[in-house]
Design a protein around this motif. Structure first.
Motif, short mmCIF file in Angstrom:
data_model
loop_
_atom_site.label_atom_id
_atom_site.label_comp_id
_atom_site.label_asym_id
_atom_site.label_seq_id
_atom_site.Cartn_x
_atom_site.Cartn_y
_atom_site.Cartn_z
N PRO A 111 -17.57 10.74 6.01
CA PRO A 111 -18.87 11.42 6.05
C PRO A 111 -19.81 10.94 4.94
O PRO A 111 -20.19 11.69 4.05
CB PRO A 111 -18.48 12.88 5.86
CG PRO A 111 -17.24 12.82 5.02
CD PRO A 111 -16.52 11.57 5.45
N ILE A 112 -20.23 9.68 5.00
CA ILE A 112 -21.08 9.10 3.96
C ILE A 112 -22.41 9.85 3.86
O ILE A 112 -22.99 9.96 2.78
CB ILE A 112 -21.29 7.58 4.19
CG1 ILE A 112 -21.88 6.90 2.95
CG2 ILE A 112 -22.14 7.32 5.41
CD1 ILE A 112 -20.94 6.78 1.81
N GLU A 113 -22.88 10.40 4.97
CA GLU A 113 -24.13 11.17 4.94
C GLU A 113 -23.99 12.43 4.09
O GLU A 113 -24.90 12.83 3.39
CB GLU A 113 -24.60 11.53 6.36
CG GLU A 113 -25.06 10.34 7.17
CD GLU A 113 -23.93 9.60 7.87
OE1 GLU A 113 -22.76 10.07 7.81
OE2 GLU A 113 -24.20 8.53 8.44
N GLU A 114 -22.81 13.07 4.15
CA GLU A 114 -22.55 14.24 3.31
C GLU A 114 -22.57 13.88 1.83
O GLU A 114 -23.07 14.64 1.01
CB GLU A 114 -21.21 14.87 3.67
CG GLU A 114 -21.18 15.60 4.98
CD GLU A 114 -19.82 16.20 5.27
OE1 GLU A 114 -19.06 16.48 4.32
OE2 GLU A 114 -19.50 16.36 6.46
N VAL A 115 -22.00 12.74 1.50
CA VAL A 115 -21.99 12.28 0.12
C VAL A 115 -23.43 12.07 -0.36
O VAL A 115 -23.81 12.50 -1.44
CB VAL A 115 -21.18 10.97 -0.03
CG1 VAL A 115 -21.30 10.41 -1.43
CG2 VAL A 115 -19.73 11.21 0.32
N GLN A 116 -24.23 11.43 0.47
CA GLN A 116 -25.63 11.19 0.13
C GLN A 116 -26.37 12.51 -0.06
O GLN A 116 -27.13 12.67 -1.01
CB GLN A 116 -26.30 10.34 1.23
CG GLN A 116 -27.69 9.86 0.90
CD GLN A 116 -28.77 10.89 1.17
OE1 GLN A 116 -28.66 11.77 1.99
NE2 GLN A 116 -29.84 10.79 0.42
N GLN A 117 -26.13 13.46 0.82
CA GLN A 117 -26.80 14.77 0.71
C GLN A 117 -26.36 15.51 -0.56
O GLN A 117 -27.19 16.15 -1.21
CB GLN A 117 -26.51 15.62 1.94
CG GLN A 117 -27.23 15.13 3.18
CD GLN A 117 -26.88 15.93 4.41
OE1 GLN A 117 -25.89 16.67 4.44
NE2 GLN A 117 -27.68 15.79 5.45
N THR A 118 -25.08 15.43 -0.90
CA THR A 118 -24.59 16.08 -2.11
C THR A 118 -25.26 15.48 -3.35
O THR A 118 -25.75 16.20 -4.22
CB THR A 118 -23.06 15.96 -2.22
OG1 THR A 118 -22.45 16.54 -1.07
CG2 THR A 118 -22.54 16.63 -3.48
#
Length: 124
Positions: A111-118
């Motif tokens: 979930p690279i998008e979750e990492v970016q959002q965090t």
């Protein structure tokens, strides 16, 4: 594939409950883990207050070096998503006072998008 992904340097997501038990003596009162990722024996954990990098050392991995990075020290970051031929996503984080970024590879389904959002939620 999990073991092979680890050998190739790919990160996988770690259960937050497991991390809370492992970091019981490291987290401060009220600090909450948002997400965590593991590359072989090493981990990086996003809390609501900082980024924690765990560097397990030695043959058994019982010796651990904890790097605590306040979000205010992160000057910028980049996220590269996986493509058709390049199956890995990549995260790079630059810290103030350092020329080289901290970089981690993620497998295609991570979930690279979750990492970016965090990161965006705490750095911006």
């Amino acid at each position: 594939m999990g073991f092979l992904d680890g050998l190739m340097g790919n990160a996988s997501q770690v259960d937050v409950n497991k991390l809370e038990k492992e970091l019981e003596g490291i987290l401060i009162d009220g600090e909450e883990i948002q997400s965590g990722y593991k590359v072989l024996r090493d981990s990086f954990i996003f809390t609501d207050r900082r980024l924690l990098l765990l560097d397990k050392q030695g043959m058994t991995g019982k010796k651990v070096e904890y790097h605590s990075i306040p979000y205010k020290s992160i000057t910028h970051f980049s996220v590269e998503t996986a493509g058709s031929f390049d199956l890995d996503s990549e995260l790079k984080i630059w810290l103030s006072g350092s020329n080289e970024p901290i970089g981690k590879l993620f497998k295609k389904d991570s979930p690279i998008e979750e990492v970016q959002q965090t990161l965006a939620a705490y750095v911006l």
